[in-house]
Design a protein around this motif. Structure first.
Motif, PDB file in Angstrom:
ATOM      1  N   PHE A 376       0.837  -1.206   0.000  1.00 45.26           N
ATOM      2  CA  PHE A 376       0.000   0.000   0.000  1.00 45.26           C
ATOM      3  C   PHE A 376       0.872   1.257   0.000  1.00 45.26           C
ATOM      4  CE2 PHE A 376      -1.624   3.382   2.787  1.00 45.26           C
ATOM      5  CZ  PHE A 376      -2.685   3.826   2.013  1.00 45.26           C
ATOM      6  N   ARG A 379       2.542   1.905  -3.282  1.00 51.86           N
ATOM      7  CA  ARG A 379       1.591   2.443  -4.268  1.00 51.86           C
ATOM      8  C   ARG A 379       1.259   3.891  -3.933  1.00 51.86           C
ATOM      9  NH1 ARG A 379      -1.627  -2.127  -3.270  1.00 51.86           N
ATOM     10  NH2 ARG A 379      -3.265  -0.712  -2.612  1.00 51.86           N
ATOM     11  N   LEU A 380       1.148   4.184  -2.631  1.00 50.03           N
ATOM     12  CA  LEU A 380       0.834   5.562  -2.228  1.00 50.03           C
ATOM     13  C   LEU A 380       1.939   6.497  -2.703  1.00 50.03           C
ATOM     14  CD1 LEU A 380      -1.074   7.466  -0.672  1.00 50.03           C
ATOM     15  CD2 LEU A 380       0.292   7.033   1.364  1.00 50.03           C
ATOM     16  N   THR A 382       3.818   6.129  -5.241  1.00 51.07           N
ATOM     17  CA  THR A 382       3.653   6.284  -6.696  1.00 51.07           C
ATOM     18  C   THR A 382       2.498   7.236  -6.993  1.00 51.07           C
ATOM     19  OG1 THR A 382       4.361   4.010  -6.926  1.00 51.07           O
ATOM     20  CG2 THR A 382       3.304   4.986  -8.856  1.00 51.07           C
TER      21      THR A 382
ATOM     22  N   LEU B 189      -4.932  12.054  -3.375  1.00 49.85           N
ATOM     23  CA  LEU B 189      -3.787  11.563  -4.151  1.00 49.85           C
ATOM     24  C   LEU B 189      -3.566  12.483  -5.340  1.00 49.85           C
ATOM     25  CD1 LEU B 189      -4.761   7.776  -4.280  1.00 49.85           C
ATOM     26  CD2 LEU B 189      -3.031   8.808  -2.816  1.00 49.85           C
ATOM     27  N   SER B 191      -2.677  10.850  -8.351  1.00 49.77           N
ATOM     28  CA  SER B 191      -3.214  10.006  -9.422  1.00 49.77           C
ATOM     29  C   SER B 191      -3.837   8.762  -8.772  1.00 49.77           C
ATOM     30  CB  SER B 191      -2.108   9.620 -10.399  1.00 49.77           C
ATOM     31  OG  SER B 191      -1.053   9.013  -9.720  1.00 49.77           O
ATOM     32  N   ASP B 193      -4.937   5.069  -7.485  1.00 45.61           N
ATOM     33  CA  ASP B 193      -4.273   3.811  -7.170  1.00 45.61           C
ATOM     34  C   ASP B 193      -5.049   2.721  -7.915  1.00 45.61           C
ATOM     35  OD1 ASP B 193      -3.400   1.451  -6.104  1.00 45.61           O
ATOM     36  OD2 ASP B 193      -3.335   2.171  -4.034  1.00 45.61           O
TER      37      ASP B 193
END
Lengths: 551, 326
Positions: A376, A379-380, A382, B189, B191, B193
């Motif tokens: 997680f 991904r966060l 990213t 965010l 972008s 997830d």
């Protein structure tokens, strides 16, 4: 009179002598060491001669640097002459270098060729153990035996509990015999650091934090084993760590009539674990916690404890986590160390990093640790479009220390933190810490002196203080220097061990009260029912308070 | 991404045509379930598997319906034989389920073919209203495709089928993009997830990535600039932020929300609604009371929330750093 005189080349100070000195401090071995003993303006020759005369043994660090320098060699030959004249044997050589180099040094120092020696393997504990034998130090003086029951011990360390048990038992080993009862070590045996600390893994007991009932089974086996061993060598105190081990301690307390210490590292709120934890707390003769925050949390439970809980803070391994004066060129990197679980608040650090990068685009972020949130968080990073974030995985020992030493700032963004060992490690390495104003962190970090505190889950607050430190390299250095002094003074494992020794002494003097405490049966029933619901019959609970011996 | 084609045995050609078109128009890796129903259902005792399939059909249909109560469908033929469509062995999931819609065997056959995507019926035969006649007991209507419902299709004509599948594809893309936009906004965010979204929505990550450019192009185009002077530490000052709409089509109503480090903003969060409705209103200002706690900077988070009724806009938090003097 000092125990030893340390004869060495200055080039070996950082790599050999200072780690040894830290270990000697912890083991209460007194030493003569030029840096500490020779004051400004004093005659070096006179002081060294005095030191040699006033020391029982002379520890000689023989390395390539030593072989190339006249001064330490003069000290060495002086001791050799003295030995020859007195027919005594006071020289204790330690060879540093590759096996080939050591062979070469011995060839060059023919006069000590027949002398037994130690090879330096970056392990001060081995030197301490050997020295203690030569010094005859308190091996016989303190005949107390304490039995620790723990879920973790090196190399099987998953968190603060394992670090605590390792360092506490090793520091206690300087004063008394310590047995550590542990679950199965699997394929990798427990490390044997010290002759007076004996780790005992029970081969048949497989445990897992994911399976709470496995710890009930462990407690059953551990208690049986302690009681069996007690016939030959009875412990004076049983010391348990967290709910996972405390049932074994309770059983032995009543069966053997010996006092029980329960150290609460991290409260557990899942039903089964909490009922065992509460049972341990009401049964233990002394409950110890590592922070005021934990004490307050415990007081909030309003349990009828036998004695008010005592705060004994953790220490930090100052042999491994040493200060470093080399600051990174440029902005360097921010460092997080810990398990990647929600409690540690790494999400807020990643979000804070977004803001930090606006003003400091080159500062990196290194994340050390593993855990359920690992994917997680990657991904966060990213999806927040953050570059320069490095997930390094789990590191320990010197590798971890180097990461601290090269960092610009250590960040501890925990949402919940009973103590905050990583903050302490960061401070010990002379790095300022930006942490959450939470639990034990509030007690470790003095806001504005050793770092800054932001409210938990406030990424903008974290960013604000990280930016303040990045913008002011002098402030970072000042805080780093202040923090190392503070940690060196207040967080020694030898002091932690001293506090537990005092506790053990107090308990040893008092008879053990074998009446069953209020509420104990209630917690036993709760535990029994919850364990049954999970398909486990905790037979140990049926005769928990049976008395087999006298107090 | 999963599609289910419910069809009567013997209608294979049409089923294949639907499947090919779904792959071409919606997603080439779409996972298609062929759900064949025996032609004589309702006239003979059917195996329990068929009842199970029909219960899925009804679940998908209910998901695309607006209704007051739940209901059962009773199929009867002229010989007097009758059965519950998707018989559950006498168990009901809802106390209201005692209400019935009665249809004939012919009517039952006219409920097929039908297509479900993402657990709701998206295509059903035209005339389904007539088959499932509204009764005084049960009040219901089908939700249109653009309101998360279904499209009524003339399955007799291949061109019509293809045209309706194109509409379904476009609707699914719009829904996905909107969900991505809301997700990015909710999670703050930059972008989406895709990994988590694919689990949440039950669609392939590849399907989401296929529309990535569309999602990125939907990013809100608002520029934020600090107009006020640097602040003094510990001193309360007013910060003026200028927000400029740089999008081609003006955004209309936008809620602006500003957060700061705990204790730094007089009101936290500050929220204001700005109207970007014509060229004279492209740049607007908001004022915030800030008492900075640290030097030399005070970070703020500026979040834009566009009107949900407008076209899809992906909004993300914008970092704004204020200068602070000691």
């Amino acid at each position: 009179m000092k125990d030893i005189f340390i004869c060495h080349a200055s080039e070996d100070k950082n790599t050999v002598v200072r780690p040894l000195i830290d270990a000697f401090n912890r083991a209460n071995i007194t030493y003569w060491y030029d840096e500490a003993e020779i004051k400004w303006g004093e005659s070096i020759t006179e002081r060294v001669n005095h030191g040699l005369r006033e020391s029982q043994f002379c520890l000689v660090i023989i390395s390539a640097a030593f072989m190339g320098k006249p001064w330490p060699k003069r000290e060495f030959f002086a001791v050799l002459n003295d030995e020859a004249a007195s027919a005594g044997n006071t020289l204790l050589p330690i060879f540093v270098g590759t096996p080939e180099e050591q062979q070469q040094f011995r060839g060059e120092l023919a006069m000590i060729n027949d002398m037994s020696y130690l090879g330096w393997e970056d392990d001060p504990a081995a030197v301490v153990a050997a020295l203690r034998v030569r010094l005859g130090h308190d091996v016989a003086a303190n005949t107390m035996r304490v039995c620790h029951v723990s879920s973790e011990y090196p190399p099987h360390v998953f968190g603060g509990l394992g670090v605590h048990v390792e360092h506490l038992t090793r520091a206690l080993g300087a004063h008394l015999d310590v047995e550590v009862m542990l679950p199965s070590a699997g394929n990798q045996e427990y490390w044997d650091f010290d002759s007076r600390v004996q780790p005992n893994g029970m081969a048949r007991v497989e445990t897992s934090y994911a399976n709470p009932t496995s710890w009930l089974a462990f407690a059953e086996f551990a208690s049986r084993e302690i009681i069996r061993r007690a016939k030959e060598s009875r412990p004076d105190v049983i010391h348990c760590h967290d709910w996972v081990t405390v049932l074994a301690g309770i059983k032995c307390r009543w069966e053997l009539g010996i006092p029980l210490v329960m150290h609460l590292h991290l409260p557990n709120y899942s039903t089964l674990c909490a009922s065992v934890e509460n049972l341990g707390l009401v049964c233990a003769d002394r409950v110890t916690v590592n922070s005021k925050a934990m004490l307050e949390e415990l007081e909030g439970r309003r349990l009828p404890l036998r004695h008010p809980p005592v705060i004994i803070k953790n220490g930090v391994d100052q042999v491994v986590f040493r200060p470093c004066d080399d600051w990174p060129d440029g902005d360097g990197y921010l460092l997080f160390v810990g398990r990647l679980v929600e409690q540690k608040g790494v999400e807020y650090l990643l979000r804070a990093y977004q803001y930090v990068r606006v003003k400091f685009p080159n500062v990196g972020l290194k994340i050390v640790g593993n855990g359920g949130l690992s994917d997680f968080l990657r991904r966060l990073a990213t999806n927040l479009e953050l570059s320069n974030v490095e997930f390094i995985g789990w590191k320990s020992g010197r590798e971890l220390a180097e990461l601290y030493q090269r960092a610009s700032i250590v960040v501890v963004p925990s949402i919940y933190e009973p103590f905050g060992m990583t903050a302490l490690e960061g401070l010990a390495c002379g790095r300022p810490v930006v942490a959450s104003r939470e639990g034990g962190l509030r007690e470790i970090i003095r806001h504005g002196k050793y770092g800054f505190l932001a409210e938990p889950m406030d990424e903008l607050g974290l960013a604000q203080w990280i930016i303040t430190l990045l913008a002011d390299p002098d402030l970072r250095k000042r805080m780093g220097e202040a923090s190392r002094e503070y940690v060196q003074k207040d967080y020694l494992w030898s002091d932690v061990a001293g506090k537990f020794l005092q506790l053990y002494d107090e308990l040893k003097e008092k008879p053990v009260d074998l009446t069953v405490p209020d509420k104990a049966q209630e917690f036993i029933d709760q535990t029994w029912n919850l364990a049954q619901e999970m398909g486990f019959r905790p037979l140990l609970l049926s005769n928990m308070f049976d008395q087999g011996g006298s107090s | 991404m999963k599609a289910e084609i419910f069809y009567l045995k013997g209608d294979e050609d049409r089923r294949k045509h639907i499947e090919r078109t779904l792959r071409r128009e919606v997603f080439d890796h779409i996972d298609v379930d062929h759900v064949a129903i025996q032609n004589d259902y309702g006239t003979v005792n059917a195996p329990t598997e068929v009842d199970k399939i029909l219960r899925v059909y009804l679940d998908r249909l209910r998901a695309s319906m607006i209704r007051v109560t739940d209901f059962r469908i009773v199929i009867s033929d002229s010989s007097g034989y009758w059965c519950y469509m998707g018989y559950e062995g006498g168990r009901s999931r809802d106390p209201e389920v005692g209400k019935f819609i009665r249809i004939s065997y012919k009517g039952f056959c006219s409920l097929f073919p039908a297509v479900a995507i993402m657990d709701r019926m998206v295509m059903a035969p035209q005339g389904i209203h007539e088959i499932l006649k509204a009764s005084s007991e049960v009040s219901w209507m089908l939700r249109p495709l653009d309101l998360h419902g279904l499209s009524l299709v003339n399955f007799e004509q291949r061109d019509f089928i293809e045209d309706e599948i194109r509409k379904v594809a476009s609707q699914m893309r719009n829904e996905t993009t909107k969900l991505c936009a809301r997700y990015v906004q909710a999670r703050r965010l930059q972008s989406p997830d895709f990994d988590e979204l694919s689990i949440l929505l039950g669609v392939d990550e590849a399907y989401l990535r296929m529309h990535q450019s569309h999602i990125k192009a939907s990013r809100i185009k608002l520029n934020t600039k600090v107009l006020s002077e640097p602040l003094r530490i510990g001193k309360l000052s007013t910060v003026v932020l200028q927000i400029t709409d740089e999008s081609e089509n003006m955004l209309g109503r936008v809620r602006v929300q500003v957060r700061g480090p705990k204790g730094a903003l007089v009101r936290d969060p500050v929220a204001e609604i700005l109207h970007f409705t014509n060229d004279d209103m492209r740049s607007q200002q908001i004022q915030i009371g800030v008492r900075p706690l640290a030097v030399p900077y005070c970070p703020l988070e500026v979040l834009f929330v566009p009107d949900p009724a407008s076209e899809v806009h992906i909004s993300y938090p914008v970092p704004v750093i204020l200068d602070v003097l000691s």
